[in-house]
Scaffold this motif. Sequence first.
Motif, PDB file in Angstrom:
ATOM      1  N   ILE A 264       0.892  -1.150   0.000  1.00 14.13           N
ATOM      2  CA  ILE A 264       0.000   0.000   0.000  1.00 14.13           C
ATOM      3  C   ILE A 264       0.934   1.204   0.000  1.00 14.13           C
ATOM      4  O   ILE A 264       1.574   1.498   1.003  1.00 14.13           O
ATOM      5  CB  ILE A 264      -0.914   0.027   1.224  1.00 14.13           C
ATOM      6  N   SER A 265       1.046   1.875  -1.130  1.00 17.07           N
ATOM      7  CA  SER A 265       2.020   2.952  -1.270  1.00 17.07           C
ATOM      8  C   SER A 265       1.509   4.207  -0.569  1.00 17.07           C
ATOM      9  O   SER A 265       0.778   5.009  -1.151  1.00 17.07           O
ATOM     10  CB  SER A 265       2.294   3.238  -2.754  1.00 17.07           C
ATOM     11  N   MET A 266       1.909   4.385   0.675  1.00 13.24           N
ATOM     12  CA  MET A 266       1.403   5.496   1.476  1.00 13.24           C
ATOM     13  C   MET A 266       1.938   6.850   1.002  1.00 13.24           C
ATOM     14  O   MET A 266       1.388   7.890   1.358  1.00 13.24           O
ATOM     15  CB  MET A 266       1.761   5.268   2.941  1.00 13.24           C
ATOM     16  N   LYS A 267       2.989   6.852   0.194  1.00 14.47           N
ATOM     17  CA  LYS A 267       3.508   8.124  -0.321  1.00 14.47           C
ATOM     18  C   LYS A 267       2.526   8.795  -1.270  1.00 14.47           C
ATOM     19  O   LYS A 267       2.625   9.992  -1.509  1.00 14.47           O
ATOM     20  CB  LYS A 267       4.848   7.895  -1.023  1.00 14.47           C
TER      21      LYS A 267
ATOM     22  N   TRP B 156      -1.987  -1.072  -5.042  1.00 14.17           N
ATOM     23  CA  TRP B 156      -2.522   0.067  -4.313  1.00 14.17           C
ATOM     24  C   TRP B 156      -1.478   1.174  -4.295  1.00 14.17           C
ATOM     25  O   TRP B 156      -0.721   1.321  -3.336  1.00 14.17           O
ATOM     26  CB  TRP B 156      -2.957  -0.349  -2.908  1.00 14.17           C
ATOM     27  N   SER B 157      -1.438   1.925  -5.382  1.00 18.09           N
ATOM     28  CA  SER B 157      -0.585   3.100  -5.512  1.00 18.09           C
ATOM     29  C   SER B 157      -1.408   4.143  -6.249  1.00 18.09           C
ATOM     30  O   SER B 157      -2.470   3.843  -6.808  1.00 18.09           O
ATOM     31  CB  SER B 157       0.694   2.771  -6.286  1.00 18.09           C
ATOM     32  N   SER B 158      -0.915   5.376  -6.286  1.00 13.52           N
ATOM     33  CA  SER B 158      -1.685   6.439  -6.934  1.00 13.52           C
ATOM     34  C   SER B 158      -1.920   6.135  -8.414  1.00 13.52           C
ATOM     35  O   SER B 158      -3.014   6.362  -8.943  1.00 13.52           O
ATOM     36  CB  SER B 158      -0.982   7.786  -6.757  1.00 13.52           C
ATOM     37  N   LEU B 159      -0.912   5.591  -9.099  1.00  9.32           N
ATOM     38  CA  LEU B 159      -1.087   5.218 -10.500  1.00  9.32           C
ATOM     39  C   LEU B 159      -1.799   3.877 -10.639  1.00  9.32           C
ATOM     40  O   LEU B 159      -2.554   3.660 -11.583  1.00  9.32           O
ATOM     41  CB  LEU B 159       0.269   5.166 -11.208  1.00  9.32           C
TER      42      LEU B 159
END
Length: 250
Positions: A98-101, A179-182
């Motif tokens: 889960i890319s929290m950035k 699960w990342s913005s892209l």
Amino acid sequence: LATRFRNHIKADFEQSRELGGTLEAVQDETLVDVPLAVLEAVELEGPASRVLEPLKINRRVRVKPLLTPDKKGAVFSKAVLRLVRSAQSQLLFQNQYISMKGADDGFLKQLVDALVEKSQELDDFRIIVRKENDSLQFDLSQMKLRGIDVENQVRVLSNTHTKGIVVDGKQVLIGSHNWSSLGVTLNRDASLIFDDEEVAEYYTQAFEIDWERANEPRLDEVVTEGVRPAEGAAPPPGFVRMTLSDYLEG
């Protein structure tokens, strides 16, 4: 369902031609240097307690296909939000990360916020993420800061590539979306939501097998040095050289 996916693949193929795409050449194997700590961590994990046989179903199954990009991720993200928010007693989540950035705005923030909310409401809420992740320490610390009980609700597993969610033993999402913005907006990915208890139970078993052998996360023991492209005639001290494909296969 197959026709819909075929049409997307054909459209991507034609568009790649229009954009000047060419046939991909076969390249030599890429070599990488892997920290010994990563390999040692893999050895500490137990083997799977059993191997699931393929589930054979000869009947109609209710399934919703999700593809991105589709209205810049709105269709996928809203469908997954409905799925997460529908959980009444159990939510099992497994993904590479889960890319929290990228979770400070947009659809990813909404999805993470929904997970956090359910982590505090449900009797059974669990997350499995991949151990080989350079941003794992940051991701875990952000989960904890936002309210997820990382010590009890999260485990890490080497080389996991599953992307799935099981809700209440009744619905399951399985597919390729990270699960990342892209990953939840503009990347070309495909996932399916099955509204079927038999399918959900099958994937619940798979999750339980992984949960049993996964490790508890320890923020102070996350490997700080990551995998790097091979340079020079030999790997540096504390690293092992191997092909990228061997590393990804575990």
